[in-house]
Design a protein around this motif. Structure first.
Motif, PDB file in Angstrom:
ATOM      1  N   ASN A  17       0.821  -1.216   0.000  1.00 29.55           N
ATOM      2  CA  ASN A  17       0.000   0.000   0.000  1.00 29.55           C
ATOM      3  C   ASN A  17       0.853   1.264   0.000  1.00 29.55           C
ATOM      4  N   GLU A  18       1.908   1.273   0.786  1.00 31.57           N
ATOM      5  CA  GLU A  18       2.772   2.451   0.838  1.00 31.57           C
ATOM      6  C   GLU A  18       3.460   2.667  -0.512  1.00 31.57           C
ATOM      7  N   TYR A  19       3.913   1.589  -1.139  1.00 31.22           N
ATOM      8  CA  TYR A  19       4.557   1.694  -2.452  1.00 31.22           C
ATOM      9  C   TYR A  19       3.547   2.208  -3.485  1.00 31.22           C
ATOM     10  N   ALA A  20       2.320   1.687  -3.437  1.00 31.14           N
ATOM     11  CA  ALA A  20       1.273   2.136  -4.360  1.00 31.14           C
ATOM     12  C   ALA A  20       0.978   3.611  -4.153  1.00 31.14           C
ATOM     13  N   ASP A  21       0.998   4.064  -2.902  1.00 27.69           N
ATOM     14  CA  ASP A  21       0.754   5.470  -2.595  1.00 27.69           C
ATOM     15  C   ASP A  21       1.844   6.350  -3.197  1.00 27.69           C
ATOM     16  N   ILE A  22       3.094   5.924  -3.073  1.00 27.74           N
ATOM     17  CA  ILE A  22       4.225   6.670  -3.643  1.00 27.74           C
ATOM     18  C   ILE A  22       4.101   6.736  -5.166  1.00 27.74           C
ATOM     19  N   GLU A  23       3.764   5.604  -5.792  1.00 27.94           N
ATOM     20  CA  GLU A  23       3.629   5.563  -7.249  1.00 27.94           C
ATOM     21  C   GLU A  23       2.454   6.415  -7.718  1.00 27.94           C
ATOM     22  N   ALA A  24       1.351   6.410  -6.972  1.00 27.24           N
ATOM     23  CA  ALA A  24       0.181   7.216  -7.343  1.00 27.24           C
ATOM     24  C   ALA A  24       0.508   8.701  -7.278  1.00 27.24           C
ATOM     25  N   LYS A  25       1.240   9.115  -6.258  1.00 24.14           N
ATOM     26  CA  LYS A  25       1.631  10.523  -6.141  1.00 24.14           C
ATOM     27  C   LYS A  25       2.557  10.920  -7.278  1.00 24.14           C
ATOM     28  N   ALA A  26       3.471  10.026  -7.665  1.00 20.34           N
ATOM     29  CA  ALA A  26       4.380  10.310  -8.781  1.00 20.34           C
ATOM     30  C   ALA A  26       3.603  10.438 -10.084  1.00 20.34           C
ATOM     31  N   ALA A  27       2.624   9.558 -10.290  1.00 25.91           N
ATOM     32  CA  ALA A  27       1.808   9.617 -11.514  1.00 25.91           C
ATOM     33  C   ALA A  27       0.985  10.891 -11.554  1.00 25.91           C
ATOM     34  N   ALA A  28       0.442  11.302 -10.412  1.00 24.56           N
ATOM     35  CA  ALA A  28      -0.348  12.533 -10.360  1.00 24.56           C
ATOM     36  C   ALA A  28       0.515  13.758 -10.644  1.00 24.56           C
ATOM     37  N   ALA A  29       1.795  13.658 -10.328  1.00 24.76           N
ATOM     38  CA  ALA A  29       2.723  14.757 -10.587  1.00 24.76           C
ATOM     39  C   ALA A  29       3.215  14.775 -12.030  1.00 24.76           C
ATOM     40  N   GLY A  30       2.829  13.754 -12.815  1.00 24.37           N
ATOM     41  CA  GLY A  30       3.195  13.743 -14.225  1.00 24.37           C
ATOM     42  C   GLY A  30       4.148  12.629 -14.625  1.00 24.37           C
ATOM     43  N   ALA A  31       4.717  11.928 -13.662  1.00 21.95           N
ATOM     44  CA  ALA A  31       5.614  10.821 -13.991  1.00 21.95           C
ATOM     45  C   ALA A  31       4.776   9.642 -14.488  1.00 21.95           C
ATOM     46  N   SER A  32       5.165   9.071 -15.597  1.00 21.76           N
ATOM     47  CA  SER A  32       4.412   7.959 -16.162  1.00 21.76           C
ATOM     48  C   SER A  32       5.352   7.007 -16.886  1.00 21.76           C
ATOM     49  N   SER A  33       4.861   5.811 -17.117  1.00 24.00           N
ATOM     50  CA  SER A  33       5.639   4.828 -17.867  1.00 24.00           C
ATOM     51  C   SER A  33       5.701   5.248 -19.330  1.00 24.00           C
ATOM     52  N   PRO A  34       6.764   4.849 -20.035  1.00 23.23           N
ATOM     53  CA  PRO A  34       6.806   5.116 -21.475  1.00 23.23           C
ATOM     54  C   PRO A  34       5.613   4.432 -22.162  1.00 23.23           C
ATOM     55  N   ARG A  35       5.034   5.076 -23.155  1.00 16.80           N
ATOM     56  CA  ARG A  35       3.839   4.542 -23.824  1.00 16.80           C
ATOM     57  C   ARG A  35       4.054   3.127 -24.368  1.00 16.80           C
ATOM     58  N   ARG A  36       5.242   2.856 -24.865  1.00 18.11           N
ATOM     59  CA  ARG A  36       5.479   1.539 -25.467  1.00 18.11           C
ATOM     60  C   ARG A  36       5.487   0.408 -24.440  1.00 18.11           C
ATOM     61  N   SER A  37       5.686   0.743 -23.162  1.00 20.09           N
ATOM     62  CA  SER A  37       5.682  -0.304 -22.141  1.00 20.09           C
ATOM     63  C   SER A  37       4.302  -0.499 -21.505  1.00 20.09           C
ATOM     64  N   LEU A  38       3.330   0.325 -21.877  1.00 21.57           N
ATOM     65  CA  LEU A  38       1.980   0.191 -21.351  1.00 21.57           C
ATOM     66  C   LEU A  38       1.197  -0.857 -22.128  1.00 21.57           C
ATOM     67  N   PRO A  39       0.211  -1.485 -21.497  1.00 13.06           N
ATOM     68  CA  PRO A  39      -0.677  -2.379 -22.249  1.00 13.06           C
ATOM     69  C   PRO A  39      -1.363  -1.591 -23.365  1.00 13.06           C
ATOM     70  N   THR A  40      -1.671  -2.244 -24.461  1.00 10.49           N
ATOM     71  CA  THR A  40      -2.264  -1.579 -25.630  1.00 10.49           C
ATOM     72  C   THR A  40      -3.495  -0.759 -25.265  1.00 10.49           C
ATOM     73  N   ILE A  41      -4.324  -1.291 -24.391  1.00 10.35           N
ATOM     74  CA  ILE A  41      -5.563  -0.590 -24.040  1.00 10.35           C
ATOM     75  C   ILE A  41      -5.297   0.751 -23.354  1.00 10.35           C
ATOM     76  N   LEU A  42      -4.129   0.894 -22.715  1.00 15.94           N
ATOM     77  CA  LEU A  42      -3.795   2.140 -22.028  1.00 15.94           C
ATOM     78  C   LEU A  42      -2.896   3.062 -22.840  1.00 15.94           C
ATOM     79  N   SER A  43      -2.343   2.582 -23.937  1.00 17.04           N
ATOM     80  CA  SER A  43      -1.395   3.395 -24.689  1.00 17.04           C
ATOM     81  C   SER A  43      -2.051   4.568 -25.406  1.00 17.04           C
ATOM     82  N   ASP A  44      -3.352   4.484 -25.656  1.00 13.64           N
ATOM     83  CA  ASP A  44      -4.049   5.593 -26.314  1.00 13.64           C
ATOM     84  C   ASP A  44      -4.627   6.589 -25.322  1.00 13.64           C
ATOM     85  N   GLY A  45      -4.426   6.377 -24.043  1.00 14.75           N
ATOM     86  CA  GLY A  45      -4.961   7.271 -23.030  1.00 14.75           C
ATOM     87  C   GLY A  45      -6.331   6.817 -22.567  1.00 14.75           C
TER      88      GLY A  45
END
Length: 95
Positions: A17-45
């Motif tokens: 849970n703590e790790y997920a919280d850290i990752e969620a805060k990073a994503a909200a701040a704009g940090a994200s995985s490269p599009r090519r490493s995302l599942p196809t369904i998420l690569s288009d936004g």
């Protein structure tokens, strides 16, 4: 691809849970995985909500209206009467 999301009460000693919280805060701040490493369904936004689209459109219209009003020759004259213009108070008065 299967993804399961589960709501967990905050800070309840759930493993990861703590790790997920850290990752969620990073994503909200704009940090994200490269599009090519995302599942196809998420690569288009993700789809946007109708409410968010309406709010954005309304904000854009307000900005355009304010800029057009400030470029108007009447702007200088009316701002002497009410320096807060364009304001919601003024719009209610003239409505």
């Amino acid at each position: 691809y299967t993804l399961t999301l589960r709501w967990v009460p905050g800070h309840e000693d759930v493993e990861g849970n703590e790790y997920a919280d850290i990752e969620a805060k990073a994503a909200a701040a704009g940090a994200s995985s490269p599009r090519r490493s995302l599942p196809t369904i998420l690569s288009d936004g993700l789809p946007r909500s109708a409410s968010a689209i309406r709010q954005e459109h309304h904000a854009t219209l307000n900005r355009r209206w304010t800029n057009a009003w400030k470029a108007s020759p009447r702007y200088a004259r009316y701002t002497r009467l009410d320096p807060s213009m364009p304001s919601n108070r003024f719009l209610k008065l003239i409505d």
